[in-house]
Design an enzyme around this catalytic site. Structure first.
Site, PDB file in Angstrom:
ATOM      1  N   LEU A  52       0.865  -1.174   0.000  1.00  0.00           N
ATOM      2  CA  LEU A  52       0.000   0.000   0.000  1.00  0.00           C
ATOM      3  C   LEU A  52       0.904   1.228   0.000  1.00  0.00           C
ATOM      4  O   LEU A  52       1.882   1.286   0.756  1.00  0.00           O
ATOM      5  CB  LEU A  52      -0.886   0.033   1.247  1.00  0.00           C
ATOM      6  CG  LEU A  52      -2.159  -0.807   1.260  1.00  0.00           C
ATOM      7  CD1 LEU A  52      -2.816  -0.741   2.635  1.00  0.00           C
ATOM      8  CD2 LEU A  52      -3.140  -0.342   0.193  1.00  0.00           C
ATOM      9  N   ASP A  53       0.588   2.217  -0.831  1.00  0.00           N
ATOM     10  CA  ASP A  53       1.362   3.453  -0.835  1.00  0.00           C
ATOM     11  C   ASP A  53       1.302   4.122   0.534  1.00  0.00           C
ATOM     12  O   ASP A  53       0.327   3.935   1.278  1.00  0.00           O
ATOM     13  CB  ASP A  53       0.815   4.419  -1.887  1.00  0.00           C
ATOM     14  CG  ASP A  53       1.127   3.960  -3.313  1.00  0.00           C
ATOM     15  OD1 ASP A  53       2.086   3.187  -3.479  1.00  0.00           O
ATOM     16  OD2 ASP A  53       0.413   4.377  -4.242  1.00  0.00           O
TER      17      ASP A  53
END
Length: 305
Positions: free
Chosen positions: A48-49
């Site tokens: 996940l960013d």
């Protein structure tokens, strides 16, 4: 000079459903959780960013052997698209490069969303970890270099409007692996003629795993018994049908032997393909059930675990 003796790492097996906070990379979140358990081995199942939040399944010990299955799984996100503003990264971490007036109706939004359901092609963003000549694209982007990227096929299984309060558009997206939701947000903005960037992103499902047992990092660190929060290793394998083997066959299976299943197999699914294998309720690993009831071992649990 006395050196502090490092505490040996523990053999910890299981799956933790972490609610990743904004601002942390997936690897940073993993390291913090790993320290809580003092775990010897750990990994996560899909990045996940840093600006994104939500479901980040963490695998410990033997569960890491099956993490690839979640990397391949479909994922579901709640995303907030900020219409009218475009950024260098396609999300809130970039600089604004253009602003436009937003004058769109819900009908226009619904029509635009319909264009992105099913099989679509996405051009990967420059601000991504994809590599070219051994160098990540985001490194080129930071140097002001833009490279040609080939569009890739992805599948948007579900795309629905949750809410629209100009200029913010909230959507629910279920998509295949490799989908960039921030690119989807930009493309929706382009289809509406006003441009856009992703203002917020929250993952709410990975494969069959949901937010039901998800825990924040703060609650994990404060929990008196963090091991009780771990789900079983086979939490990652719930989509595979089970096979139950007799103790004799189980021993041969754990030695990596292909098995011709007969009366010694207690439960055999009718459908061929990947299965999870048990003996007396204990997970032994995964295998491929082939024609003529041949069971080919795939990934095995270590002896004694």
């Amino acid at each position: 000079m006395n050196r502090a003796v490092k505490k040996p790492r523990d053999l910890v097996d299981g799956v933790l459903l972490l609610d990743k906070p904004v601002g942390l990379s997936s690897n940073d979140a993993l390291m913090k959780a790993k320290r809580v358990f003092n775990a010897k081995k750990a990994g996560h199942t899909g990045t996940l960013d840093p600006f994104a939040t939500g479901l980040l399944p963490l695998c410990f010990g033997e569960a890491t052997k099956f993490s690839q299955d979640l990397l391949e799984a479909d994922k579901t996100y709640e995303a907030t698209v900020h219409l009218g503003i475009m950024t260098t990264t396609g999300d809130t971490e970039g600089e604004t490069i253009e602003e436009r007036t937003v004058d769109v109706t819900r009908e226009a939004i619904e029509a635009a969303l319909a264009r992105f359901r099913g099989l679509i092609f996405q051009v990967p963003p420059m601000y991504s970890a994809l590599k070219r000549d051994g160098k990540a694209l985001y490194e080129y982007a930071r140097e002001g270099v833009t490279l040609e990227r080939e569009a890739r096929p992805v599948t948007i299984h579900g795309l629905s409007l949750i809410d629209y309060s100009a200029p913010f558009l909230k959507i629910l997206v279920t998509c295949s692996k490799g989908t960039y939701v921030r690119v989807l947000g930009e493309d929706i903005g382009a289809a509406l003629g006003c441009g856009a960037h992703l203002n917020a992103l929250r993952r709410v499902q990975v494969g069959s795993l949901t937010t039901e047992r998800m825990i924040t990092l703060e609650d994990l660190q404060a929990h008196p018994d963090p091991l009780s929060l771990l789900g079983p290793v086979d939490a990652l394998l719930s989509s595979f049908p089970p096979i139950e083997l007799s103790p004799d066959l189980a021993g041969r299976f754990l030695n990596g032997q292909r098995l011709a299943l007969g009366k010694e197999a207690v439960v055999v699914p009718a459908q061929l393909g990947r299965v999870r294998v048990y003996c007396e309720g204990k997970l032994l690993g995964t295998a491929n059930l082939q024609e003529y009831a041949i069971l080919a071992p795939e990934r095995l649990i270590a002896a004694g675990r």
